[in-house]
Design a protein around this motif. Structure first.
Motif, PDB file in Angstrom:
ATOM      1  N   THR A 254     -29.016  66.835  -5.143  1.00 48.59           N
ATOM      2  CA  THR A 254     -30.079  67.210  -6.079  1.00 48.59           C
ATOM      3  C   THR A 254     -31.095  66.107  -6.282  1.00 48.59           C
ATOM      4  OG1 THR A 254     -28.845  66.390  -8.006  1.00 48.59           O
ATOM      5  CG2 THR A 254     -28.446  68.662  -7.318  1.00 48.59           C
ATOM      6  N   SER A 255     -30.891  64.959  -5.621  1.00 49.59           N
ATOM      7  CA  SER A 255     -31.774  63.817  -5.840  1.00 49.59           C
ATOM      8  C   SER A 255     -32.360  63.328  -4.532  1.00 49.59           C
ATOM      9  CB  SER A 255     -30.999  62.676  -6.521  1.00 49.59           C
ATOM     10  OG  SER A 255     -31.770  61.494  -6.574  1.00 49.59           O
ATOM     11  N   ASN A 256     -33.590  62.786  -4.618  1.00 52.17           N
ATOM     12  CA  ASN A 256     -34.252  62.205  -3.446  1.00 52.17           C
ATOM     13  C   ASN A 256     -33.908  60.739  -3.263  1.00 52.17           C
ATOM     14  OD1 ASN A 256     -35.818  64.308  -2.299  1.00 52.17           O
ATOM     15  ND2 ASN A 256     -37.189  64.222  -4.050  1.00 52.17           N
TER      16      ASN A 256
ATOM     17  N   LYS B  98     -27.920  76.548   5.180  1.00 52.13           N
ATOM     18  CA  LYS B  98     -28.096  76.860   3.759  1.00 52.13           C
ATOM     19  C   LYS B  98     -28.220  75.582   2.939  1.00 52.13           C
ATOM     20  CE  LYS B  98     -25.479  81.190   4.103  1.00 52.13           C
ATOM     21  NZ  LYS B  98     -24.209  81.879   3.747  1.00 52.13           N
ATOM     22  N   LEU B  99     -27.439  74.588   3.284  1.00 53.28           N
ATOM     23  CA  LEU B  99     -27.491  73.305   2.579  1.00 53.28           C
ATOM     24  C   LEU B  99     -28.872  72.677   2.710  1.00 53.28           C
ATOM     25  CD1 LEU B  99     -24.845  70.516   2.563  1.00 53.28           C
ATOM     26  CD2 LEU B  99     -27.132  69.947   3.343  1.00 53.28           C
TER      27      LEU B  99
ATOM     28  N   SER C 148     -21.123  62.870   5.038  1.00 46.27           N
ATOM     29  CA  SER C 148     -21.490  62.645   3.643  1.00 46.27           C
ATOM     30  C   SER C 148     -22.241  63.817   3.029  1.00 46.27           C
ATOM     31  CB  SER C 148     -22.339  61.377   3.536  1.00 46.27           C
ATOM     32  OG  SER C 148     -21.585  60.233   3.859  1.00 46.27           O
ATOM     33  N   TRP C 149     -22.926  64.620   3.868  1.00 47.87           N
ATOM     34  CA  TRP C 149     -23.613  65.787   3.331  1.00 47.87           C
ATOM     35  C   TRP C 149     -22.641  66.745   2.642  1.00 47.87           C
ATOM     36  CZ3 TRP C 149     -28.594  65.509   2.847  1.00 47.87           C
ATOM     37  CH2 TRP C 149     -29.342  64.739   3.740  1.00 47.87           C
TER      38      TRP C 149
ATOM     39  N   SER D 199     -31.771  67.197   1.104  1.00 49.96           N
ATOM     40  CA  SER D 199     -31.817  67.647   2.495  1.00 49.96           C
ATOM     41  C   SER D 199     -33.230  68.086   2.888  1.00 49.96           C
ATOM     42  CB  SER D 199     -30.823  68.788   2.726  1.00 49.96           C
ATOM     43  OG  SER D 199     -31.012  69.817   1.779  1.00 49.96           O
ATOM     44  N   LYS D 200     -33.980  68.664   1.948  1.00 52.05           N
ATOM     45  CA  LYS D 200     -35.370  69.041   2.234  1.00 52.05           C
ATOM     46  C   LYS D 200     -36.217  67.793   2.502  1.00 52.05           C
ATOM     47  CE  LYS D 200     -35.499  73.360  -0.416  1.00 52.05           C
ATOM     48  NZ  LYS D 200     -36.081  74.041  -1.615  1.00 52.05           N
TER      49      LYS D 200
END
Length: 490
Positions: free
Chosen positions: A406-408, A265-266, A325-326, A273-274
């Motif tokens: 939420t950030s790349n 889900k994460l 860390s995730w 993560s994407k």
């Protein structure tokens, strides 16, 4: 006021968890930056003479021809690596400071960042060489200022592109297509862009266009942050409606399934993560540099094993190295629950193994380049599952960098993710399989070399429980240091 801002930045630096990074590694990183600067400097000084000698054409025309790719690639690199002013603005929202001064300070910090200054080590020497070789001073100065304006335009464009994935992937796709069309001489975009850059040299006064454009973009960036300078909506993290998913097929893994479901889900729901998943897919094509003979330096049997490790280990290196860390956002909550570390570690291991096996199967197209190519991929996958999957989880205990899902930003890594322990753990991941292959290759032949690498991976699988016990003890000993580090989000 500026003095106060600098004081706050100074305190933030010395009080952060990253300040405790190993001193030896800091020196190594400084040397790396120095080498990069020297490379740009050497290229700036020597580019003119290299082009003139080997291409026998006007060096300035050649540089102008490829400047379009230089500018766009710079923007792409900034998207992944350059931090936005929001990181500096948020902590200051609670202080009695004027909004305009806070925003100006944050934007001006990006102006003097490494991403802007590093270009000077190429363009300043190159411009000086042009003048020495007889190019008119005014023309060279106008051209140089125009390029400088474009570099700063990139700096402020990145502010707007930063959170718009559609724009970024559109630019990335366009660059790949245009470069491919140019390489295969189907359509050459440089025939249209080179005259524009040449015009900055022929008509120096045109430099005012890029300088004014940079100033306008600065003002737009200022107004953008001024408009969103509040936490309740402007700079707050966007929330989306949660959706339930049926992942009951994971129940076969027993108690570990709970963690596996959370990880899947994460990966599906968060931007960072994407991006990591996308990068791991790109790793599949890394072997083309080695197996096609595209790079002469990589044409050798030892490099095949190196390529095999990376082709099958994309997810392992991009996702696995940042465990735990995730989960940094809710790691303190997890540690307050009755959770067995071994089950938590096992869930991450299963996820890495599934991704590695999938990569190995997908990479079967390397059979086109011969059985040796796919043999390297296959033994690389076995070694990743049996050895490297354990090592990245082991190294994760020493990586105490909280991740903003939420950030790349820093999708390729973070300087705080490295210390002397994680650096040493890199050796068995990459160097050991090459050494094993070399021993077998020189002793008997390439088949025995591949066999030794595969045997090492199988041995790792055989002693998996023993290795997990060791890793569990390390995670427990580092538990409170990790919790303390995750509190520091700035």
């Amino acid at each position: 006021m500026i003095k106060r801002f600098i004081s706050l930045e100074w305190k933030s630096f010395f009080r952060s968890a990253s300040f405790k990074m190993n001193l030896a590694l800091k020196i190594v990183m400084l040397l790396g930056a120095f080498m990069m600067i020297m490379y740009f400097l050497g290229l700036g000084v020597g580019a003119f003479y290299i082009i003139e000698k080997y291409l026998e054409t006007d060096p300035l025309e050649v540089v102008n021809r490829f400047l379009i790719f230089y500018i766009i690639v710079d923007l792409l690199i900034r998207y992944f690596l350059q931090n936005m002013p929001i990181i500096n603005i948020k902590p200051l929202l609670y202080l009695p400071l004027k909004k305009s001064k806070v925003i100006n300070f944050a934007l001006n910090k990006t102006v003097i960042s490494f991403f802007n200054s590093v270009h000077a080590f190429f363009f300043i020497p190159f411009s000086i060489v042009l003048i020495i070789e007889g190019y008119p001073l005014i023309n060279v100065l106008g051209w140089h200022l125009a390029i400088l304006g474009l570099i700063f335009c990139n700096n402020f464009i990145n502010v707007f592109v930063n959170n718009k994935d559609v724009v970024f992937y559109g630019i990335l796709g366009s660059v790949i297509v245009l470069f491919g069309l140019t390489y295969y001489e189907i359509f050459d975009i440089t025939t249209y862009t080179a005259p524009i850059f040449q015009a900055f040299y022929n008509h120096p006064y045109l430099a005012i266009i890029t300088i004014v454009l940079a100033i306008v973009l600065y003002k737009i960036a200022f107004n953008y942050f001024r408009k969103h300078f509040y936490l309740d909506a402007g700079l707050a993290k966007k929330s989306v409606t949660a959706q339930t998913e049926d992942l009951t097929w994971l129940n076969r893994f027993g108690s570990v399934s709970t963690f596996l479901k959370n990880d899947i889900k994460l990966i599906k729901r968060n931007k960072r993560s994407k991006t990591t998943l996308m990068l791991s897919v790109l790793f599949l094509f890394y072997g083309l540099l080695f197996f096609t003979g595209a790079v002469e330096a990589y044409d050798g049997p030892f490099w095949r094993v190196f390529a095999g490790i990376f082709v099958t280990g994309g997810f392992l290196f991009s996702f696995g190295q940042f465990v735990p860390s995730w989960d940094s956002a809710y790691y303190p909550l997890m540690m307050s629950q009755n959770i067995k570390y071994k089950e938590y570690i096992s869930s991450k291991w299963y996820l890495i193994v599934i991704a590695t096996i999938a990569s190995t199967i997908i990479a079967s197209f390397y059979l086109y380049f011969g059985w040796q190519a796919y043999a390297a991929v296959l033994v690389g996958g076995i070694y990743n599952v049996g050895v490297n999957a354990h090592i990245v989880l082991w190294g994760g205990a020493y990586i105490k960098t909280p991740i903003d899902l939420t950030s790349n930003k820093k999708a390729f890594g973070d300087k705080k993710s490295f210390n002397i322990k994680t650096l040493l753990l890199t050796l068995p991941k990459l160097v050991l399989p090459m050494i094993l292959y070399a021993i077998g290759h020189f002793a008997v032949g390439e088949l025995f070399g591949f066999a030794l690498v595969a045997i090492a991976g199988l041995a790792g699988l055989l002693f998996r429980n023993k290795v997990f016990d060791i890793i569990e003890k390390i995670y427990k000993s580092e538990k409170y240091k990790t919790l303390n580090a995750y509190k520091q989000t700035n």
